[in-house]
Write a protein that holds these residues in place. Structure first.
Motif, mmCIF file in Angstrom:
data_model
loop_
_atom_site.group_PDB
_atom_site.id
_atom_site.type_symbol
_atom_site.label_atom_id
_atom_site.label_comp_id
_atom_site.label_asym_id
_atom_site.label_seq_id
_atom_site.Cartn_x
_atom_site.Cartn_y
_atom_site.Cartn_z
ATOM 1 N N GLY A 296 -4.866 80.558 20.037
ATOM 2 C CA GLY A 296 -5.135 81.400 21.186
ATOM 3 C C GLY A 296 -6.511 81.231 21.782
ATOM 4 O O GLY A 296 -6.988 82.090 22.531
ATOM 5 N N VAL A 297 -7.175 80.105 21.472
ATOM 6 C CA VAL A 297 -8.514 79.873 22.003
ATOM 7 C C VAL A 297 -8.450 79.518 23.483
ATOM 8 O O VAL A 297 -9.281 79.943 24.279
ATOM 9 N N PHE A 298 -7.471 78.707 23.870
ATOM 10 C CA PHE A 298 -7.255 78.420 25.279
ATOM 11 C C PHE A 298 -5.817 77.973 25.501
ATOM 12 O O PHE A 298 -5.075 77.732 24.558
ATOM 13 N N ASP A 299 -5.449 77.875 26.762
ATOM 14 C CA ASP A 299 -4.106 77.476 27.161
ATOM 15 C C ASP A 299 -4.166 76.053 27.706
ATOM 16 O O ASP A 299 -4.970 75.746 28.576
ATOM 17 N N LEU A 300 -3.298 75.199 27.214
ATOM 18 C CA LEU A 300 -3.300 73.800 27.632
ATOM 19 C C LEU A 300 -2.606 73.558 28.969
ATOM 20 O O LEU A 300 -2.558 72.420 29.433
ATOM 21 N N LYS A 301 -2.080 74.585 29.581
ATOM 22 C CA LYS A 301 -1.286 74.382 30.798
ATOM 23 C C LYS A 301 -2.072 73.697 31.911
ATOM 24 O O LYS A 301 -1.511 72.986 32.735
ATOM 25 N N GLU A 302 -3.386 73.912 31.937
ATOM 26 C CA GLU A 302 -4.174 73.261 32.992
ATOM 27 C C GLU A 302 -4.394 71.782 32.714
ATOM 28 O O GLU A 302 -4.902 71.056 33.584
ATOM 29 N N TYR A 303 -4.008 71.338 31.532
ATOM 30 C CA TYR A 303 -4.108 69.927 31.178
ATOM 31 C C TYR A 303 -2.695 69.410 30.910
ATOM 32 O O TYR A 303 -2.269 69.257 29.775
ATOM 33 N N ARG A 304 -1.984 69.135 31.993
ATOM 34 C CA ARG A 304 -0.565 68.800 31.893
ATOM 35 C C ARG A 304 -0.314 67.577 31.019
ATOM 36 O O ARG A 304 0.597 67.571 30.187
ATOM 37 N N ASN A 305 -1.113 66.534 31.188
ATOM 38 C CA ASN A 305 -0.880 65.306 30.428
ATOM 39 C C ASN A 305 -1.145 65.513 28.942
ATOM 40 O O ASN A 305 -0.421 64.984 28.096
ATOM 41 N N VAL A 306 -2.173 66.282 28.634
ATOM 42 C CA VAL A 306 -2.461 66.576 27.234
ATOM 43 C C VAL A 306 -1.349 67.432 26.638
ATOM 44 O O VAL A 306 -0.887 67.188 25.514
ATOM 45 N N SER A 307 -0.904 68.433 27.399
ATOM 46 C CA SER A 307 0.158 69.310 26.917
ATOM 47 C C SER A 307 1.435 68.529 26.639
ATOM 48 O O SER A 307 2.107 68.737 25.611
#
Length: 203
Positions: A170-181
């Motif tokens: 829950g430290v951050f959401d990966l949604k803003e990094y689509r390729n990483v997600s």
């Protein structure tokens, strides 16, 4: 049989468990309690004077440092040579990412430790550094499924834990990094993948 000195919630230990499982290599797990600083005990320091995890023992060989262990396991136990290439170009490309895993991506690991174990540190600063490396990684993965060589390698194994666990905690959401997600989800489909248990439930 291989003996792995392991802490369940350590990303560095997790990457070794991942590769061993993906290669179907049997091993004995020796639990080390990092929360209560067992790694600072005289017995543990006899194994690794730096007091770090993981430690891998294979017969008379004892290794410290997760990236060194990944290289050893891949070279010795991957009979097809797919996880760690033997050519200079491929090996160098992989080692760039091993350095990233033990360098810039450790900001994510430290941020996770602050969140999960409430360690004293500047979380905002760690997150700023984390987002910087994630932006770079997201750009690198724009037209790639894997970090290098068009297939899963120990580069992916080394980098995956700190990124996936930081999100799970829950430290951050990966949604803003689509390729990483998408890469994270793709990695979870590799045969032999195992989850790390109960990361989010510790906080």
């Amino acid at each position: 049989m291989i003996r792995l000195h392991d802490f369940e919630l350590s990303g560095s230990c997790y990457e070794i468990r991942l590769l061993l499982n993906m290669l179907s290599v049997p091993y004995e797990k020796v639990n080390v309690d990092l929360v209560n600083q067992q790694q600072e005990s005289p017995t543990y320091l006899d194994l690794n004077p730096f007091g770090e995890q993981p430690i891998l023992e294979d017969g008379s060989l004892r290794l410290r440092n997760a990236e060194a262990i990944l290289t050893y396991v891949a070279r010795k136990y991957d009979k097809f040579g797919t996880w760690y290439p033997s050519d200079a170009d491929g090996a160098a490309r992989i080692h760039q990412w091993l350095a990233t895993a033990s360098g810039d991506l450790m900001h994510l690991a430290r941020a996770t430790s602050v969140k999960v174990f409430h360690l004293p540190a500047n979380l905002g600063h760690l997150l700023a550094l984390s987002h910087r490396v994630l932006r770079f990684l997201d750009g690198h993965l724009e037209n790639r499924k894997w970090l290098e060589l068009g297939r899963p390698t120990i580069a992916d194994v080394a980098c995956f834990p700190h990124i996936a666990l930081c999100e799970e905690a829950g430290v951050f959401d990966l949604k803003e990094y689509r390729n990483v997600s998408e890469w994270v989800e793709r990695f979870k489909t590799v045969p032999g993948f195992v989850r790390m248990y109960a990361v989010s439930s510790v906080s």
